[in-house]
Write a protein that holds these residues in place. Structure first.
Motif, mmCIF file in Angstrom:
data_model
loop_
_atom_site.group_PDB
_atom_site.id
_atom_site.type_symbol
_atom_site.label_atom_id
_atom_site.label_comp_id
_atom_site.label_asym_id
_atom_site.label_seq_id
_atom_site.Cartn_x
_atom_site.Cartn_y
_atom_site.Cartn_z
ATOM 1 N N LYS A 168 0.825 -1.210 0.000
ATOM 2 C CA LYS A 168 0.000 0.000 0.000
ATOM 3 C C LYS A 168 0.860 1.262 0.000
ATOM 4 C CE LYS A 168 -3.862 -0.119 2.187
ATOM 5 N NZ LYS A 168 -4.927 -0.103 3.238
ATOM 6 N N SER A 222 4.296 5.728 -2.066
ATOM 7 C CA SER A 222 4.524 6.949 -1.278
ATOM 8 C C SER A 222 5.690 7.746 -1.846
ATOM 9 C CB SER A 222 4.794 6.591 0.186
ATOM 10 O OG SER A 222 5.930 5.758 0.284
ATOM 11 N N ASP A 232 -1.013 8.537 -0.512
ATOM 12 C CA ASP A 232 -2.438 8.775 -0.733
ATOM 13 C C ASP A 232 -3.307 7.604 -0.282
ATOM 14 O OD1 ASP A 232 -1.905 11.227 -1.842
ATOM 15 O OD2 ASP A 232 -1.789 10.454 -3.897
ATOM 16 N N GLU A 233 -2.702 6.416 -0.083
ATOM 17 C CA GLU A 233 -3.473 5.199 0.161
ATOM 18 C C GLU A 233 -3.724 4.920 1.640
ATOM 19 O OE1 GLU A 233 -4.757 3.447 -2.334
ATOM 20 O OE2 GLU A 233 -3.894 4.945 -3.685
ATOM 21 N N ILE A 234 -3.242 5.765 2.512
ATOM 22 C CA ILE A 234 -3.420 5.517 3.942
ATOM 23 C C ILE A 234 -4.250 6.637 4.561
ATOM 24 C CG2 ILE A 234 -1.278 4.214 4.142
ATOM 25 C CD1 ILE A 234 0.068 6.676 5.300
ATOM 26 N N SER A 235 -4.884 6.321 5.707
ATOM 27 C CA SER A 235 -5.773 7.311 6.342
ATOM 28 C C SER A 235 -5.219 7.827 7.661
ATOM 29 C CB SER A 235 -7.151 6.681 6.587
ATOM 30 O OG SER A 235 -7.042 5.527 7.399
ATOM 31 N N SER A 236 -4.165 7.213 8.181
ATOM 32 C CA SER A 236 -3.608 7.644 9.453
ATOM 33 C C SER A 236 -2.093 7.446 9.424
ATOM 34 C CB SER A 236 -4.222 6.835 10.601
ATOM 35 O OG SER A 236 -3.748 7.311 11.843
ATOM 36 N N PRO A 281 -0.473 10.418 5.864
ATOM 37 C CA PRO A 281 -1.500 10.474 4.815
ATOM 38 C C PRO A 281 -1.486 11.851 4.162
ATOM 39 C CG PRO A 281 -2.495 10.661 6.979
ATOM 40 C CD PRO A 281 -1.046 10.383 7.211
ATOM 41 N N SER A 282 -1.759 11.894 2.902
ATOM 42 C CA SER A 282 -1.808 13.188 2.206
ATOM 43 C C SER A 282 -3.025 13.973 2.676
ATOM 44 C CB SER A 282 -1.885 12.973 0.685
ATOM 45 O OG SER A 282 -3.005 12.168 0.360
ATOM 46 N N MET A 321 -3.018 16.204 5.197
ATOM 47 C CA MET A 321 -2.948 16.646 6.590
ATOM 48 C C MET A 321 -2.542 18.118 6.654
ATOM 49 S SD MET A 321 -1.060 13.431 8.484
ATOM 50 C CE MET A 321 -1.162 14.222 10.083
ATOM 51 N N CYS A 341 -6.621 11.836 13.793
ATOM 52 C CA CYS A 341 -5.969 10.644 13.227
ATOM 53 C C CYS A 341 -6.435 9.344 13.881
ATOM 54 C CB CYS A 341 -4.456 10.762 13.371
ATOM 55 S SG CYS A 341 -3.731 12.185 12.541
ATOM 56 N N LEU A 382 -7.980 5.883 14.744
ATOM 57 C CA LEU A 382 -8.284 4.711 13.930
ATOM 58 C C LEU A 382 -9.290 3.821 14.631
ATOM 59 C CD1 LEU A 382 -4.782 3.549 12.641
ATOM 60 C CD2 LEU A 382 -6.617 4.537 11.284
#
Length: 449
Positions: free
Chosen positions: A143, A147, A166-170, A184-185, A187, A265, A267
């Motif tokens: 994933k 980056s 771009d593929e991560i949320s935290s 993550p992009s 922020m 952030c 989860l």
């Protein structure tokens, strides 16, 4: 391999007892610096990794009726012969009036722990845990493969190991040998500042090593439910200790900003994992509350925390003093009994009341020496059991260590002319080391007083 598995069982129980004690201490030391709680969890890892240690009269395991092998904590014993280990428990030893008391450890075969099946289930659990961690790591690695390096906005921050994806949320740290911080992009700059400070502190504390190590130990000892709770609490305390270090010198405004970054952030992670070390992974609500109410600990509280660590190390990391372990007889038909009747020795096992005139039945000074193996005196001067013939009958008397208050006598049929008392009592079942035992065709214990 069975001996290794039984040793793991004993180490797991000892570590579980320590983990329960730490859980209680966490409740008493809520305001103590969390880094000292992390040190206490490190003691659990030591218990799981290293069975060998110093023996001490201060060890808490002296009070927890256990067997010992070379000073090590022992709840199960394996004699190398049976596929069912022995469950050990303590009973008071019978001694003369006005004498000091001691205890002996009695062994009885477990009825529901069959080693081949237990080991198979254990290995399957270990494999599943490690495979799950590996698959999760590989997927996460894929994933973040897209980056890109983060463009620094604060000159004082080292940015060579920071990446945006771009593929991560935290945000999180991934990697053990060459760890990287992934953001993550999208922020905000303020959130990035707090996140990078937090993750950099993790790297300074080497938390990206401790968490995977804890997961590996959990994978090995997955059958112990106490250690699952301990691992969850360890992850929480790692994050809390990192938060404390980051905000230690912050003003109120920055602390509020740090709390907002935590909330942004957060989860919803349900699965226990070895990695990554994620910014908003564990107990965000509790962490925010802790951060907002944080005050630098007083010196007396720090001193108390250090003292607690020292006391726990002395009492829980040291092993009990050596005590006599009495395992099951080699045939697995009976166990050493500590029950005594008048004029009978408490160490009688497998007594026989045969009427065969050739069967030896002995009495010494009105103290009955009861045979535990059928044996016969032959006309040619040899001695015979149902399996072997021996040249000598040896009566070996002496006093065992470990607080024995009177002499013991062991009767051996032997093809060895001389057997020392030390060899005699160890081979009688008072040692767990198979090298201390005789081959049955060379010597056989037939009676004990």
């Amino acid at each position: 391999m069975y001996a290794v598995f039984v040793k793991l069982l004993n180490m797991s129980i000892a570590a579980g007892i320590l983990a329960l004690a730490i859980m209680l201490l966490r409740l008493c030391l809520k305001k103590a610096p969390k880094k000292y709680i992390c040190i206490l969890w490190a003691f659990v890892a030591l218990r799981l990794l290293c069975p060998i240690g110093f023996t001490s009269s201060l060890s808490v395991f002296n009070l927890l009726h256990t067997g010992t092998e070379s000073g090590q904590v022992q709840y199960f014993a394996y004699n190398g012969k049976s596929e069912k280990p022995e469950l050990l428990f303590d009973v008071p030893a019978l001694v003369d009036d006005n004498e000091s008391t001691d205890s002996m450890t009695v062994g009885t075969h477990t009825s529901d722990l069959y080693l081949p099946v237990a080991m198979c289930i254990w290995l399957c659990g270990v494999s599943l845990m490690l495979a799950t961690a590996l698959i999760s790591y590989v997927r996460l690695k894929e994933k973040v493969s897209v980056s890109i390096p983060w463009k620094e906005t604060v000159q004082t921050v080292q940015t060579q190991n920071i990446y945006v994806c771009d593929e991560i949320s935290s945000p999180f740290i991934l990697g053990v040998v060459k760890p990287r911080i992934y953001l993550p992009s999208g922020m905000t700059e303020e959130t990035q500042k707090h996140v990078i400070a937090h993750e950099s502190t993790h790297l300074q504390r080497h938390d990206h090593w401790w968490k995977p190590m804890g997961y590996i130990l959990l994978s090995i000892y997955w059958f112990n439910p106490v250690l699952w709770i301990a691992y969850i609490l360890l992850c929480r305390d790692i994050e809390a200790a990192c938060d404390e270090k980051v905000i230690m010198d912050m003003d109120k405004e920055n602390i509020v900003g740090y709390s907002e970054a935590l909330l942004a952030c957060a989860l919803r992670r349900k699965m226990i994992t070895a990695c990554p070390v994620a910014f908003g992974e564990t107990n965000v609500k509790g962490r925010v509350k802790h951060v907002l109410n944080y005050k630098k600990p007083a010196i007396c509280l720090v001193a108390l925390s250090v003292l607690v660590c020292v006391v726990v190390a002395v009492c829980f990391l040291t092993n009990p003093k050596q005590r006599t372990t009495v395992p099951d007889d080699s045939q697995g038909d009976g166990v050493y009994s500590n029950e005594s009747k008048e004029n009978e020795d408490p160490f009688v096992v497998n007594t026989y009341e045969e009427t065969d005139p050739n069967l030896v039945d002995e009495y010494w000074d009105n103290d009955k020496l009861v045979t535990q193996v059928k044996y016969y005196e032959m006309s040619d001067g040899t001695w015979k059991t149902d399996e072997y013939t021996y040249q000598y009958r040896l009566e070996i008397t002496g006093r065992m260590g470990g607080g024995a208050v009177k002499d013991s006598t062991f009767v051996y049929l032997s093809n060895i002319e001389n057997i020392s008392f030390d060899q005699a009592w160890k081979a009688a079942g008072f040692s767990s080391n198979m090298n201390d035992y005789f081959d049955e065709k060379d010597a056989k214990l037939v009676a004990i007083k």
